[in-house]
Write an enzyme that holds these catalytic residues in place. Structure first.
Site, PDB file in Angstrom:
ATOM      1  N   ASP A 193       0.815  -1.216   0.000  1.00 53.07           N
ATOM      2  CA  ASP A 193       0.000   0.000   0.000  1.00 53.07           C
ATOM      3  C   ASP A 193       0.850   1.267   0.000  1.00 53.07           C
ATOM      4  O   ASP A 193       2.013   1.260   0.423  1.00 53.07           O
ATOM      5  CB  ASP A 193      -0.902   0.026   1.250  1.00 53.07           C
ATOM      6  CG  ASP A 193      -2.136  -0.844   1.081  1.00 53.07           C
ATOM      7  OD1 ASP A 193      -2.215  -1.555   0.059  1.00 53.07           O
ATOM      8  OD2 ASP A 193      -3.005  -0.803   1.966  1.00 53.07           O
ATOM      9  N   HIS A 197       3.872  -2.389   3.206  1.00 50.44           N
ATOM     10  CA  HIS A 197       3.868  -1.018   2.682  1.00 50.44           C
ATOM     11  C   HIS A 197       5.189  -0.750   1.965  1.00 50.44           C
ATOM     12  O   HIS A 197       6.261  -1.109   2.483  1.00 50.44           O
ATOM     13  CB  HIS A 197       3.689   0.008   3.807  1.00 50.44           C
ATOM     14  CG  HIS A 197       2.342  -0.049   4.459  1.00 50.44           C
ATOM     15  ND1 HIS A 197       2.018  -0.979   5.420  1.00 50.44           N
ATOM     16  CD2 HIS A 197       1.215   0.703   4.277  1.00 50.44           C
ATOM     17  CE1 HIS A 197       0.764  -0.801   5.809  1.00 50.44           C
ATOM     18  NE2 HIS A 197       0.257   0.218   5.133  1.00 50.44           N
TER      19      HIS A 197
END
Length: 746
Positions: A104, A256
């Site tokens: 993400d 991430h």
């Protein structure tokens, strides 16, 4: 038959010439159009850059306490992939011993590239949920990501919690991200992950309608089974532990690749991949996991029919074509412009700000030194100057002012001859002068040829070695000429600049110019005097050695700023130019914005011409090269460059007040204004002026800067196109009368 009577209103007929006049007045002038286009472009770039950084339209709210009573149990307890087929929600899970690596908040120019390298080295794909603003800023990373066989999904454009947003905002966030993808990699995607989402059971009543709308649009909403929580920086071991599924289950795992320090993620990821492979796990993308789930259920709906792994990896991608592709490319290009221009402008403004503050400090120090030096009791330029001088008054249609001008000269305490050069006036200026009957006045008539020609004619016909030049709308105090010529007691001085004062200062424009004359001109001249690089002797009041003027070829007609031109020429010829602050002249400021525009345009354009004409002065050596080494850079920086940046400061300030930090931005602007006010107050003190006019300073700083910006744009366009102007006559009222001896401030 029409009869005209006294006081009757004369009707203006719609003649062709009148129609053309109205048409021209209705059409915006090119300078206005250019200035507006530049302003609109700047504001657009600022807003775009602010939108990319979530300064404009950003929303930091994150929902954490909503109920989930309206979410179907089959969804809350289902797999991480949510679709809507025929309006009905359907979830899919990841097959056992299968990992879907999802990332993400990217792309990031530093960390995403390293994540891609780790995936490539270990021959596993990833699914990246990208923020549209980041895609726009780093399109090259996304292009490489897709080319390497990874899958991408939408993570909104500005990373907002969509449960707080309107349906229109949700649609815009998705569409803008798709455009960014199209521009960066030539694709669109059907995958979506909401910011701040996690597992299915975290879906609440506020976000559920968002997923329903997106499902109706054909999107697959992707949740997670396992969260590495690498954003907390818990340490490599905990990241690996938290990302590992239990009991051989398959999982969509969250990492991430952006959004902060990802060093722990980069260390943990290759170890995690090797450990999971050792446990018998395989890796795929969201589309690959969806296809596996359908195959296990005997349903091939929506997936590739041939089962080829290459198709499975990018089944969510669609080639961008037509309008979407070109709009995406335009978005990437616009963002690139913003990414380069806004930081560049910020650096430029910082440099200009430091330079301006430095100039203020230098002006204050040197002005103080100049005042102390020139006001010492024993200060003298040399032997007193008692010889008569010639005062040259060039005039073109000055019937309103010429009597006051000549009468003020007639009261001079220094012996003078007055040489009025009438430059083809058509309003009886010469006749008015002759009717005064002044014994020391000579009136010389010539065909209209411009101010420079009128001054040169006067210099040639002057009887004395020192000539004083003034404008036809200016009045002198009785002691002005005597004080102005005393510096010529020093044989090295070739010219002297006097102190021009605004006489009609009780109007708004007059007050603005009064502040400018006292602070912007006379405080400057004190500084330039001590630095020995005076750039301009004002046309309203200046004195010259006649031999020096003739030696440099007189007043040149090459530029509109003949005063700046002759001053630089004298510097380059080795003469010294000084400032006599006690020699005062009173001039009439323009009475309207239009008149002020014409005056400043002439000054601005003329200054550019003079600087360009003498550009080689920077190569001059010895004492005569001092102007080129010191004066030229100062004038270019503070009379050409700074006025261009001045409106940008206002735009940046307003932007910061609205979108960044109102209080801090306002305080910064007030601090700069305070510095300017202190400098102006000190200048007023040195010139013994009344402080009440400084109440106009804030308005002057807001309105006047914009006017000067437009003037500079107009001047620049004229300079680039090679336009030329003749001596422009400003409308005068003659309201500046003859001053008393030692009149001081009005």
């Amino acid at each position: 038959m029409t009869e005209n009577t006294t006081g009757s209103r004369k009707r203006r007929h719609a003649t062709p010439s009148r129609i053309e006049q109205v048409r021209r007045q209705a059409i915006p002038k090119p300078r206005v159009i250019v200035a507006l286009l530049l302003l609109v472009g700047l504001v657009s770039v600022l807003l775009l850059d602010g939108y990319l950084r979530s300064e404009v339209g950003g929303d930091q709210r994150v929902r954490s306490d909503a109920s989930s009573s309206e979410v179907p149990e089959s969804v809350a307890d289902g797999g991480p992939f949510l679709t809507f087929e025929n309006g009905r929600p359907r979830t899919q899970s990841v097959a056992d011993r299968t990992i879907v690596l999802t990332f993400d908040d990217g792309p990031d120019p530093e960390y995403t590239d390293q994540v891609l390298k780790i995936l490539d080295d270990n021959d596993v794909p990833g699914t990246f949920f990208l923020i549209g603003s980041m895609i726009s800023r780093y399109p090259g990373v996304v292009k490489k990501m897709v080319a390497d066989g990874n899958e991408v999904g939408v993570h909104t454009f500005t990373h907002v919690d969509l449960s707080y947003q309107s349906a229109a905002r949700v649609k815009r966030e998705i569409a803008q991200t798709q455009l960014a993808l199209a521009g960066a990699a030539g694709i669109t995607t059907t995958l979506f992950r909401a910011p701040y989402s996690s597992t299915n059971d975290a879906i609440d009543n506020e976000s559920w309608p968002v997923y329903q709308r997106l499902g109706a649009m054909g999107y697959t909403s992707v949740f997670i089974d396992t969260d590495s929580e690498d954003w907390q920086l818990p340490g490599v071991d905990k990241i690996i532990k938290w990302a590992t599924p239990k009991s051989g289950k398959g999982a969509a795992v969250l990492f991430h690749d952006a959004g902060g320090d990802r060093e722990e993620t980069l260390t943990a990821l290759p170890k995690y991949i090797k450990r999971m492979k050792a446990k018998g796990y395989t890796f795929t993308t969201v589309s690959g996991a969806q296809q596996q789930d359908r195959q296990q259920a005997g349903d091939t709906f929506g997936g590739p029919q041939d089962g080829a792994q290459g198709n499975l990896l990018q089944a969510a991608h669609h080639k961008a074509t037509g309008t979407t592709l070109w709009e995406g490319r335009a978005l990437i290009a616009a963002v690139a412009v913003a990414e380069w221009s806004v930081p560049g402008l910020a650096v430029g403004l910082a440099v200009v700000g430091v330079a301006v503050m430095g100039r203020f400090g230098l002006m204050l120090v040197l002005a103080r030194r100049h005042y102390r030096q020139r006001n010492r009791r024993r200060f003298a330029w040399g032997p007193p100057v008692y010889e008569p001088v010639s005062v040259i008054v060039p005039a073109y249609n000055e019937k309103e002012c010429i009597a006051n001008t000549l009468n003020s000269l007639a009261a001079s305490t220094h012996p003078i001859e007055i040489v009025l050069v009438d430059d083809g006036s058509t309003d009886g200026t010469a006749e008015i002068a002759e009717a005064l009957g002044l014994p020391n006045l000579r009136v010389i008539r010539q065909e209209n040829a411009g101010k420079s020609a009128a001054l040169n004619n006067g210099v040639r016909q002057a009887r004395y070695d020192i000539v004083v030049m003034m404008d036809g709308d200016t009045v002198f105090e009785p002691d002005t000429v005597r004080l102005l010529v005393q510096p010529f007691g020093d044989p090295g001085i070739g010219a002297v600049a006097g102190n021009a004062k605004v006489g009609n200062r009780d109007t708004l424009i007059g007050a603005w110019q009064h502040i400018e004359y006292v602070m912007g001109f006379n405080l400057d001249r004190r500084m330039y005097d001590l630095l020995r690089c005076m750039p301009t002797i004002p046309g309203a009041i200046g004195a010259f050695r006649r031999e020096a003027v003739l030696a440099v070829g007189g007043m040149s007609e090459d530029t509109l700023a003949e005063d700046t031109d002759i001053t630089i020429a004298l510097h380059r010829a080795g003469w010294r130019v000084v400032y006599a602050e006690h020699a005062r002249a009173w001039t009439e400021a323009p009475a309207s914005i239009g008149q002020l525009w014409r005056q400043r345009y002439r000054w601005s354009y003329g200054t550019m011409q003079a600087l360009w004409k003498h550009r080689r002065s920077v190569l001059d050596r010895g004492p005569s090269g001092r102007f080129g080494r010191v004066g030229m850079p100062l004038v270019v920086l503070f009379q050409v460059v700074t006025p261009v940046f001045a409106p940008l400061i206002d735009v940046f300030t307003v932007y910061a007040m609205i979108f960044v930090d109102f209080k801090a931005s306002l305080l910064a602007w007030l601090a700069v204004l305070l510095v300017q006010l202190l400098c102006a107050a000190y200048a007023f003190r040195l010139d013994r002026e009344k402080y009440r006019y400084l109440l106009m300073l804030p308005l002057q700083q807001i309105a006047y800067r914009q006017l000067m910006y437009l003037v500079l744009i107009h001047s620049s366009v004229t300079a680039l196109t090679g336009g030329r102007l003749r001596w422009q006559k400003l409308k005068r009222t003659g309201e500046v009368g003859t001053p008393r001896a030692g009149a001081g401030a009005l």
